[in-house]
Design an enzyme around this catalytic site. Structure first.
Site, PDB file in Angstrom:
ATOM      1  N   ALA A 184       0.818  -1.217   0.000  1.00 26.09           N
ATOM      2  CA  ALA A 184       0.000   0.000   0.000  1.00 26.09           C
ATOM      3  C   ALA A 184       0.854   1.270   0.000  1.00 26.09           C
ATOM      4  CB  ALA A 184      -0.956   0.002   1.184  1.00 26.09           C
ATOM      5  N   GLN A 196      -6.603  -0.998   5.154  1.00 29.17           N
ATOM      6  CA  GLN A 196      -7.227  -1.595   6.348  1.00 29.17           C
ATOM      7  C   GLN A 196      -8.634  -2.115   6.078  1.00 29.17           C
ATOM      8  OE1 GLN A 196      -5.840  -2.241   9.252  1.00 29.17           O
ATOM      9  NE2 GLN A 196      -3.931  -1.124   8.963  1.00 29.17           N
ATOM     10  N   SER A 252      -3.120  -3.775   0.178  1.00 26.49           N
ATOM     11  CA  SER A 252      -1.914  -4.452   0.629  1.00 26.49           C
ATOM     12  C   SER A 252      -2.285  -5.874   1.042  1.00 26.49           C
ATOM     13  CB  SER A 252      -1.365  -3.678   1.832  1.00 26.49           C
ATOM     14  OG  SER A 252      -0.235  -4.326   2.331  1.00 26.49           O
ATOM     15  N   ALA A 253      -1.498  -6.859   0.604  1.00 22.84           N
ATOM     16  CA  ALA A 253      -1.861  -8.260   0.895  1.00 22.84           C
ATOM     17  C   ALA A 253      -1.707  -8.607   2.377  1.00 22.84           C
ATOM     18  CB  ALA A 253      -1.007  -9.202   0.050  1.00 22.84           C
ATOM     19  N   CYS A 270       4.150   1.574  12.380  1.00 23.97           N
ATOM     20  CA  CYS A 270       5.217   2.374  11.776  1.00 23.97           C
ATOM     21  C   CYS A 270       5.765   3.396  12.754  1.00 23.97           C
ATOM     22  CB  CYS A 270       4.705   3.129  10.567  1.00 23.97           C
ATOM     23  SG  CYS A 270       3.728   2.109   9.529  1.00 23.97           S
TER      24      CYS A 270
HETATM   25  C1  LIG Z   1      -3.905   2.686   6.115  1.00 24.69           C
HETATM   26  C2  LIG Z   1      -2.575   2.132   5.711  1.00 24.69           C
HETATM   27  N1  LIG Z   1      -1.988   2.562   4.580  1.00 24.69           N
HETATM   28  C3  LIG Z   1      -0.805   2.096   4.171  1.00 24.69           C
HETATM   29  C4  LIG Z   1      -0.121   1.150   4.897  1.00 24.69           C
HETATM   30  C5  LIG Z   1       1.196   0.645   4.388  1.00 24.69           C
HETATM   31  O1  LIG Z   1       1.021  -0.605   3.789  1.00 24.69           O
HETATM   32  P1  LIG Z   1       2.250  -1.498   3.342  1.00 24.69           P
HETATM   33  O2  LIG Z   1       2.805  -2.092   4.592  1.00 24.69           O
HETATM   34  O3  LIG Z   1       1.646  -2.528   2.436  1.00 24.69           O
HETATM   35  O4  LIG Z   1       3.207  -0.634   2.606  1.00 24.69           O
HETATM   36  C6  LIG Z   1      -0.679   0.669   6.078  1.00 24.69           C
HETATM   37  C7  LIG Z   1       0.017  -0.318   6.909  1.00 24.69           C
HETATM   38  O5  LIG Z   1       0.699  -0.045   7.829  1.00 24.69           O
HETATM   39  C8  LIG Z   1      -1.944   1.170   6.495  1.00 24.69           C
HETATM   40  O6  LIG Z   1      -2.508   0.767   7.623  1.00 24.69           O
END
Ligand SMILES: Cc1ncc(COP(=O)(O)O)c(C=O)c1O
Length: 388
Positions: A75, A182, A202-203, A328
């Protein structure tokens, strides 16, 4: 000393891979290892067929055309591609509207564009974390090219009024992007009914593998988007790079499972979440729910426990895998910007825990968690000078 595996209640950070997803992926690491771009032999054709199947599985879940699915690494990349790709395709310096509780994967590309002269408006949310579509309407300018509003928040689970926002964007001829990392597989998504032009997934948030995702890019009417990764011209030049075939197969299978099981799973998970919520509110005073009381992800429960330090609570609950907010930013000592945006005080924000319930949690695990949280909160409050 052997330690029992903790109960996993951090499904917003990531989800375990479903056995069925793993089974579907395995052949693509072994016998079917071909490059989906190889056009001269069966290894390549098999890989390409598998990728096409996955495109169909994903498209079906969101009511899209399979050809409008672009594979990415997750994502974060999808959000970057959507936002920077639209800005790059604009003929004149453009304006982008987003909102304050977005994930950094949206906020940071916007900040990066702002440094290059793109105008960015970051709108506030209400005390439940929802954006008011009228605020979007009022923020639109002649050069507004994109509105980016997430479907569900990763900390407080709040769902945004997407259909209304989509309608408004369509009426004003502005692209509408949503980060559905999400939400996908947990709530119904229909890119037609919701007028969504770009959608990130995102998988690993839906029982698939890490490091793979997709961006839906509407072709009718066509979204003008410039790829951000130059190279071999894969994915209609929107995302160069050899496709991660096993990961893509996993993402497709995760979507197919969600399609079949979402309705029943959502009822079951909501029941577990409500059970946890009711028991905690019944047994503890001075606690507060963060997020929307109804329009919220089924598996989400974010609670502030006043006079309890969140980190101490997490330390005391090592038998349960929980977090105080976004994975994060979990190394950061700053109070969550999402909680601050909905008006939670810095102190109370530091006293907050996010519970994320998922596919494999049982009632027994939820009851154990409830008892342990009550016990630990009471213990910490007994020794807290701030609790009388
Ligand atoms: C709302 C949202 N967007 C983006 C991400 C990032 O996704 P990815 O870990 O696939 O890069 C996350 C995950 O932490 C998320 O919760």
């Amino acid at each position: 000393m052997s330690m029992k595996t903790p109960i996993y209640l951090d499904h917003h950070a990531t989800t375990p891979v479903d056995e069925r997803v793993l089974e579907a992926m395995l052949p693509y690491f072994k016998n079917h290892f071909g490059n989906a771009a190889s056009r001269t032999h069966t290894f390549g054709w098999e890989a390409e067929d598998a990728v096409d199947r996955a495109r169909e599985q994903i498209a079906k879940l969101i009511n899209a055309q399979p050809k409008d699915i672009i594979f990415t690494s997750g994502a974060t990349e999808s959000d970057n591609l959507a936002i920077k790709g639209v800005a790059a395709a604009s003929e004149k310096p453009c304006h982008i509207i987003t909102q304050t509780t977005e994930h950094h994967a949206v906020l940071d590309p916007c900040k990066a564009l702002e440094r290059q002269g793109v105008e960015i408006t970051v709108l506030p949310v209400d005390q439940h974390g929802q954006i008011n579509p009228d605020h979007i309407q009022n923020a639109i300018k002649d050069n507004t090219a994109l509105v980016s509003v997430m479907m569900a928040n990763n900390e407080i689970g709040t769902l945004q009024p997407l259909t209304e926002i989509g309608k408004l964007c369509r009426k004003n001829n502005i692209y509408f992007h949503t980060d559905a990392a999400q939400a996908i597989g947990k709530c119904p998504i229909d890119v037609e009914a919701m007028h969504i032009d770009l959608l990130s997934i995102s998988a690993h948030k839906m029982y698939g593998p890490k490091g793979v995702g997709a961006l839906y890019v509407r072709s009718r009417p066509r979204v003008r988007l410039i790829g951000q990764m130059d190279g071999g011209g894969h994915e209609k030049s929107m995302r160069s790079g050899t496709l991660n075939v096993p990961g893509i197969v996993g993402l497709g299978e995760a979507c197919a499972i969600a399609q079949k099981e979402m309705a029943s799973e959502s009822t079951r998970i909501k029941h577990l979440r409500d059970r946890l919520q009711h028991k905690l509110f019944e047994s503890l005073d001075r606690i507060q729910l963060n997020g929307h009381p109804e329009h919220r992800l089924d598996g989400n429960l974010n609670i502030s426990f006043s006079a309890v330090d969140g980190e101490s609570l997490l330390m005391g609950l090592r038998d349960i895998a929980l977090s105080s907010g976004s994975a994060c930013t979990s190394a950061s000592l700053e109070p969550s910007y999402v909680l601050r945006a909905i008006g939670v005080s810095p102190d109370l924000a530091q006293s907050s825990i996010r519970f994320g319930i998922g596919r494999f949690n049982t009632e027994e695990e939820i009851d154990h968690t409830t008892n342990r949280v009550i016990e630990e909160v009471n213990r910490l409050r007994e020794i807290s000078p701030n609790y009388k």
